[in-house]
Enzyme design. Structure first.
Site, PDB file in Angstrom:
ATOM      1  N   THR A  86       0.863  -1.192   0.000  1.00 34.89           N
ATOM      2  CA  THR A  86       0.000   0.000   0.000  1.00 34.89           C
ATOM      3  C   THR A  86       0.892   1.232   0.000  1.00 34.89           C
ATOM      4  O   THR A  86       0.955   1.969   0.988  1.00 34.89           O
ATOM      5  CB  THR A  86      -0.943   0.011   1.217  1.00 34.89           C
ATOM      6  OG1 THR A  86      -0.160  -0.134   2.428  1.00 34.89           O
ATOM      7  CG2 THR A  86      -1.940  -1.130   1.149  1.00 34.89           C
ATOM      8  N   GLU A 155      11.737  -5.166   9.612  1.00 33.49           N
ATOM      9  CA  GLU A 155      12.651  -5.751   8.641  1.00 33.49           C
ATOM     10  C   GLU A 155      13.995  -5.997   9.311  1.00 33.49           C
ATOM     11  O   GLU A 155      14.482  -5.191  10.078  1.00 33.49           O
ATOM     12  CB  GLU A 155      12.810  -4.827   7.441  1.00 33.49           C
ATOM     13  CG  GLU A 155      11.547  -4.732   6.610  1.00 33.49           C
ATOM     14  CD  GLU A 155      11.704  -3.816   5.415  1.00 33.49           C
ATOM     15  OE1 GLU A 155      12.799  -3.820   4.817  1.00 33.49           O
ATOM     16  OE2 GLU A 155      10.750  -3.088   5.084  1.00 33.49           O
ATOM     17  N   ASN A 208       3.411   3.364  14.360  1.00 31.99           N
ATOM     18  CA  ASN A 208       4.521   3.799  13.513  1.00 31.99           C
ATOM     19  C   ASN A 208       4.730   5.303  13.574  1.00 31.99           C
ATOM     20  O   ASN A 208       5.862   5.789  13.569  1.00 31.99           O
ATOM     21  CB  ASN A 208       4.296   3.349  12.071  1.00 31.99           C
ATOM     22  CG  ASN A 208       4.655   1.888  11.863  1.00 31.99           C
ATOM     23  OD1 ASN A 208       5.160   1.236  12.773  1.00 31.99           O
ATOM     24  ND2 ASN A 208       4.402   1.372  10.689  1.00 31.99           N
ATOM     25  N   PHE A 249      14.238   3.694  20.467  1.00 31.75           N
ATOM     26  CA  PHE A 249      14.096   4.671  19.378  1.00 31.75           C
ATOM     27  C   PHE A 249      14.611   6.058  19.766  1.00 31.75           C
ATOM     28  O   PHE A 249      14.135   7.060  19.262  1.00 31.75           O
ATOM     29  CB  PHE A 249      12.648   4.754  18.897  1.00 31.75           C
ATOM     30  CG  PHE A 249      12.222   3.522  18.128  1.00 31.75           C
ATOM     31  CD1 PHE A 249      12.267   3.486  16.759  1.00 31.75           C
ATOM     32  CD2 PHE A 249      11.794   2.384  18.809  1.00 31.75           C
ATOM     33  CE1 PHE A 249      11.899   2.351  16.055  1.00 31.75           C
ATOM     34  CE2 PHE A 249      11.421   1.239  18.123  1.00 31.75           C
ATOM     35  CZ  PHE A 249      11.474   1.225  16.743  1.00 31.75           C
ATOM     36  N   GLY A 253      20.591   9.844  14.525  1.00 27.98           N
ATOM     37  CA  GLY A 253      21.260   9.398  13.312  1.00 27.98           C
ATOM     38  C   GLY A 253      20.858  10.221  12.114  1.00 27.98           C
ATOM     39  O   GLY A 253      20.457  11.381  12.235  1.00 27.98           O
ATOM     40  N   CYS A 260       7.897   1.349   5.868  1.00 29.29           N
ATOM     41  CA  CYS A 260       6.775   1.637   6.768  1.00 29.29           C
ATOM     42  C   CYS A 260       6.719   3.072   7.271  1.00 29.29           C
ATOM     43  O   CYS A 260       5.757   3.791   7.017  1.00 29.29           O
ATOM     44  CB  CYS A 260       6.815   0.674   7.956  1.00 29.29           C
ATOM     45  SG  CYS A 260       6.500  -1.048   7.490  1.00 29.29           S
ATOM     46  N   LYS A 320      18.481   0.068   6.928  1.00 26.38           N
ATOM     47  CA  LYS A 320      18.902  -0.401   8.241  1.00 26.38           C
ATOM     48  C   LYS A 320      19.694  -1.686   8.048  1.00 26.38           C
ATOM     49  O   LYS A 320      19.659  -2.291   6.972  1.00 26.38           O
ATOM     50  CB  LYS A 320      17.687  -0.635   9.156  1.00 26.38           C
ATOM     51  CG  LYS A 320      16.758  -1.735   8.665  1.00 26.38           C
ATOM     52  CD  LYS A 320      15.539  -1.909   9.558  1.00 26.38           C
ATOM     53  CE  LYS A 320      15.868  -2.569  10.856  1.00 26.38           C
ATOM     54  NZ  LYS A 320      14.651  -2.940  11.623  1.00 26.38           N
TER      55      LYS A 320
END
Length: 436
Positions: A86, A155, A208, A249, A253, A260, A320
């Protein structure tokens, strides 16, 4: 149970393989014939630790099948998972065209009671839309239920996240569907949260968006630290020790990327706007993240005002570690900036080189390893924190570089050590070392 999973990307393939591993009969459906043929021959379309072993094992024992025929996926299963992409549309909302194609196949081939599960990340109200489409288009008068069951895999650790979830969210008003979904997920030994369908659809976006906001927040703190002499790692430790905040989190960086966070933050802002609400916090999160991706090359420009024909090493291309996914990867912004400034780019990533070539073509040089990338360059920019990049032989790096400029986008090295080694060193949210 007999399941079908439409879509063989990160969500669909991992989910299907893991359900098969638990003993269910799973049919994975995809319209990409090359991808399906590859899966039948043990060729994985994505890089994910442990996935190939599970797929190969369950394909061999018959628990896992692959097909390009939607009718087979619908007629031979009791539960149908929609796990197609999506992506963002031109307005920032979710493009549901792939979902629509699956729903049309379900309506056309429904042959018994089915539970249709939205596993894809979709805007609130999509379940209603799916339900209406099937009801209007179905060619046989069979009952069905539509359930929202969002995924929360990451992931790089997708298999482990699927097999060991910290929660399972099931959104439905149907007691029958809820009981079946409970039974399907009982082997995961995770708390099951039952909600209405709307809430389930919002939960994934909300999670998210919150995590993305946390990343952009600490990156803004990092930018303040650089200007005031603070150390963002110490600040993160100080606020992360508060159990109300936690340290998750809070690693500063070069910004977030992947399939996502960028897509879902834009989508929830778009959904809010459609309902007359200005979601300012997440809108700013997106803006901050895009700016953060440009900070590394901006630091390079402080040391080298003219990048024309200068060779620059880029370490890490995937968004990542432990994945080959380059969707919205910060490296894409970094490389584009360098090329736009006339620099020559030498790049290396442990697994994403093939993906990178699809994106950059022959506009950059692909290296055999990190040291090959660094050799005879004017500076190194570390973008992705793969383990091998966190343990470089710094003496060798210094010897290979034409000068000692090292820009660390993931704070992999300690400033004092880099100072002792004689590097000109920039990181994120910490004092620069040996600068002009």
């Amino acid at each position: 149970m007999k399941l079908s999973v439409f879509g063989t990307g990160y969500v669909g393939l991992v989910s299907g393989a893991c359900f098969a591993e638990l003993g269910h009969e799973v049919i994975c459906v995809d319209i990409d014939e090359e991808k399906i043929e590859g899966l039948r021959n043990g060729v994985m379309p994505i890089y994910e630790d442990g996935l190939k072993e599970i797929v190969d094992r369950n394909y061999a024992n018959g628990n896992l099948k692959f097909t390009t025929l939607p009718a087979e996926g619908v007629t031979e299963s009791d539960i149908i998972f929609i796990a197609v992409g999506t992506p963002s549309d031109n307005e920032g909302g979710a493009d549901l065209s792939a979902v629509e194609a699956v729903v049309e196949s379900i309506a056309e081939n429904i042959n018994d009671y089915k539970i249709v599960v939205d596993k894809s990340t979709v805007p609130v109200g999509t379940g209603d839309w799916v339900e209406e489409m099937i009801e209007e288009q179905k060619e046989a008068d069979y009952e069905f239920d539509v359930v929202s069951c969002p995924e929360f895999l990451r992931e790089g650790t997708a298999v482990d996240d699927t097999m060991n979830p910290d929660r399972v969210v099931i959104g439905t008003e149907s007691e029958k569907a809820a009981e079946v979904m409970d039974e399907l997920h009982q082997d995961f030994e995770a708390p099951i949260l039952h909600t209405d369908r709307y809430s389930a659809e919002i939960i994934k976006y909300a999670a998210n968006a919150f995590l993305a906001t946390k990343i952009s927040f600490i990156n803004e703190i990092a930018n303040i630290c650089e200007r005031t002499g603070g150390n963002v790692q110490e600040v993160a430790k100080g606020i992360g020790s508060d159990h109300r905040i936690s340290d998750k989190f809070l690693r500063a960086g070069v910004g977030f990327g992947g399939a996502c966070f960028p897509k879902d933050t834009k989508a929830i802002v778009s959904t809010a706007a459609e309902h007359g609400y200005d979601f300012k916090i997440v809108d700013s999160t997106v803006e901050v993240n895009e700016a953060q991706k440009k900070t590394l090359v901006n630091k390079l420009r402080q040391e080298m005002s003219d990048l024309e024909d200068k060779k620059i090493a880029v370490l890490g291309l995937s968004f990542k570690p432990n994945t080959d996914d380059m969707r919205e990867a910060p490296s894409r912004t970094v490389v584009k900036q360098l090329l736009d400034d006339g620099a020559e780019v030498k790049a290396y990533d442990p697994v994403a080189m093939e993906e990178a070539e699809k994106i950059f073509g022959d506009s950059i040089e692909y290296s055999e390893d990190a040291y090959d990338a660094i050799d005879d360059t004017e500076a190194v920019i570390l973008v992705t924190e793969w383990d091998e990049f966190q343990n470089l032989d710094l003496d060798r790096v210094k010897e290979l570089l034409n000068n000692s400029l090292f820009i660390d986008g993931r704070n992999c090295y300690e400033p004092e050590k880099m100072k002792e080694q004689g590097f000109t060193y920039y990181s994120v949210g910490r004092k620069a070392i040996n600068v002009k």
